[in-house]
Design a protein around this motif. Structure first.
Motif, PDB file in Angstrom:
ATOM      1  N   SER A   9      28.851  46.868  30.131  1.00 11.30           N
ATOM      2  CA  SER A   9      28.981  47.736  28.964  1.00 11.30           C
ATOM      3  C   SER A   9      29.833  48.948  29.294  1.00 11.30           C
ATOM      4  N   LYS A  13      24.363  54.235  28.766  1.00 15.42           N
ATOM      5  CA  LYS A  13      23.151  54.133  27.957  1.00 15.42           C
ATOM      6  C   LYS A  13      21.924  54.630  28.710  1.00 15.42           C
ATOM      7  N   ARG A  17      18.325  55.340  26.288  1.00 16.11           N
ATOM      8  CA  ARG A  17      18.179  53.879  26.315  1.00 16.11           C
ATOM      9  C   ARG A  17      17.598  53.325  25.033  1.00 16.11           C
ATOM     10  N   TYR A  20      19.856  53.618  22.057  1.00 17.99           N
ATOM     11  CA  TYR A  20      21.028  52.753  22.191  1.00 17.99           C
ATOM     12  C   TYR A  20      20.724  51.345  21.692  1.00 17.99           C
ATOM     13  N   TYR A  21      19.610  50.792  22.171  1.00 16.35           N
ATOM     14  CA  TYR A  21      19.292  49.416  21.784  1.00 16.35           C
ATOM     15  C   TYR A  21      18.894  49.320  20.323  1.00 16.35           C
ATOM     16  N   LEU A  24      22.128  49.473  18.431  1.00 15.71           N
ATOM     17  CA  LEU A  24      22.841  48.209  18.634  1.00 15.71           C
ATOM     18  C   LEU A  24      22.195  47.087  17.837  1.00 15.71           C
ATOM     19  N   ILE A  61      29.758  44.503  24.571  1.00 19.41           N
ATOM     20  CA  ILE A  61      28.389  44.578  25.087  1.00 19.41           C
ATOM     21  C   ILE A  61      28.161  43.463  26.116  1.00 19.41           C
ATOM     22  N   SER A  62      27.246  43.745  27.039  1.00 26.54           N
ATOM     23  CA  SER A  62      26.931  42.760  28.068  1.00 26.54           C
ATOM     24  C   SER A  62      25.869  41.796  27.543  1.00 26.54           C
ATOM     25  N   GLU A  64      23.060  41.214  28.851  1.00 27.50           N
ATOM     26  CA  GLU A  64      21.767  41.894  28.960  1.00 27.50           C
ATOM     27  C   GLU A  64      21.536  42.808  27.770  1.00 27.50           C
ATOM     28  N   ASP A  65      22.572  43.537  27.394  1.00 26.10           N
ATOM     29  CA  ASP A  65      22.465  44.429  26.236  1.00 26.10           C
ATOM     30  C   ASP A  65      22.126  43.626  24.985  1.00 26.10           C
ATOM     31  N   GLN A  68      18.483  42.553  25.047  1.00 29.30           N
ATOM     32  CA  GLN A  68      17.603  43.699  24.784  1.00 29.30           C
ATOM     33  C   GLN A  68      17.604  44.072  23.317  1.00 29.30           C
TER      34      GLN A  68
END
Lengths: 170, 177
Positions: A9, A13, A17, A20-21, A24, A61-62, A64-65, A68
């Motif tokens: 990313s 973040k 955190r 952010y999620y 997103l 975005i990754s 993992e992101d 999440q």
């Protein structure tokens, strides 16, 4: 997932955190709503990853992101959520999606096909979804007892589950 | 082989019948059908023993489907577990005696019949049990003598009868209590 592609990313973040999620997740939901509808209510996480990042162009975005963000969709009441299938396949599912409805649809498709059976490919063509998703739905319908399988060297075909009705006529 | 051709049921031409179903509820129904097919086929042709590698039921060439060895094992295990089959060679499991009626079933049918027909306290022969006038319509009518004896053994163990020897094996007698 696609970690070895080196996707990370671009945003920091670490400080905010949770926000952010959440943000997103909302962005994703808005973006996905029309796409989900078009796809019949299910999209694989991989497809979501590709669609979203392609649309973003930068600040990708990754994986993992994505995971999440999608994981908190349900509690944010965004009308869609993460779902894990027994096979391990992960999808984003519209909350209006109904397994039983899909199973019945597949049953009808099978009943009306020339040889009274469906392959994952047949189902994917008929429903306009990927073969992977179609297969998952076929397995789901099988678990519910609507269809049964015929396995040969040519592959697996699904028939209406007539085991429920067969009686010996002597 | 018998005089007339065995009439195969509709499900014998249903391709999924030859794939052991992964969903348990469906599999149960499937195995019930296989069991019934095996019993009826062997009874019709009066075949007492199923030889696993020789059984013609595992393959239906008209639809191009057949069971593999693992599938056959599943079906045989179910048959034996249901009480309708008994391995002659339990270690290698190649020959299986077919029990159209389970000995336990026959045992209770026989005793019930004995009670309602006033045979309790009196005697009848093995022959009368499978071919006598009074057994018309009973499940043990026409039964294999070997199978009858197994059923009677069960009754003996339950104290409901004793067996004694006659001049020939058919004339062996049973006294009901």
């Amino acid at each position: 997932m696609l970690q070895d592609m080196g996707m990370t990313s671009a945003l920091t973040k670490s400080d905010h955190r949770g926000d952010y999620y959440t943000t997103l997740a909302r962005q994703l939901a808005d973006f996905l709503r029309p796409k989900l509808k078009q796809a019949g209510g299910l999209l694989t996480l991989t497809d979501v990853y590709c669609f979203f990042n392609r649309a973003r162009g930068s600040n990708l975005i990754s994986p993992e992101d994505l995971l999440q963000a999608v994981s908190c969709m349900k509690e944010l009441n965004l009308g869609m959520s993460l779902r894990d299938f027994p096979s391990g396949l992960r999808v984003v599912q519209d909350e209006s999606f109904n397994d039983e409805k899909m199973a019945k649809k597949l049953l009808v498709l099978a009943e009306h096909s020339p040889e009274e059976c469906l392959t994952a490919l047949d189902a994917s063509r008929a429903l306009h979804i990927s073969a992977l998703l179609a297969n998952e739905q076929l397995l789901s319908a099988e678990r519910m007892g609507y269809i049964c399988r015929d396995v040969t060297l040519e592959g697996t075909r699904f028939f209406p589950n007539r085991f429920n009705d067969f009686k010996w006529i002597s | 082989m018998g005089g007339r051709d065995f009439e195969f049921p509709e499900f014998y031409s249903f391709p999924p019948f030859f794939t052991i179903q992964p969903v348990l509820a469906t599999r149960e129904k499937q195995l019930n059908l296989w069991r019934e097919l095996i019993l009826r086929y062997h009874t019709e042709y009066k075949i007492k023993t199923l030889v696993v590698h020789d059984c013609p039921l595992w393959k239906n060439t008209s639809i191009g489907r057949e069971l593999d060895t693992q599938d056959i094992q599943v079906i045989m295990a179910d048959l034996v577990q249901s009480g309708h089959g008994e391995w002659e060679d339990p270690t290698v499991q190649t020959r299986c005696r077919i029990l159209w009626r389970k000995p336990e079933q026959l045992a209770s049918d026989i005793y019930e019949w004995a009670q309602s027909n006033g045979f309790v306290g009196s005697v009848c022969t093995v022959y009368e049990l499978h071919s006598g006038e009074d057994v018309n319509g009973m499940s043990f009518q026409g039964a294999d003598e070997e199978l009858l004896r197994r059923a009677l053994e069960i009754l003996e163990n339950q104290g409901k009868c004793t067996m004694f020897k006659g001049d020939t094996s058919s004339e062996d007698g049973i006294k009901f209590y």
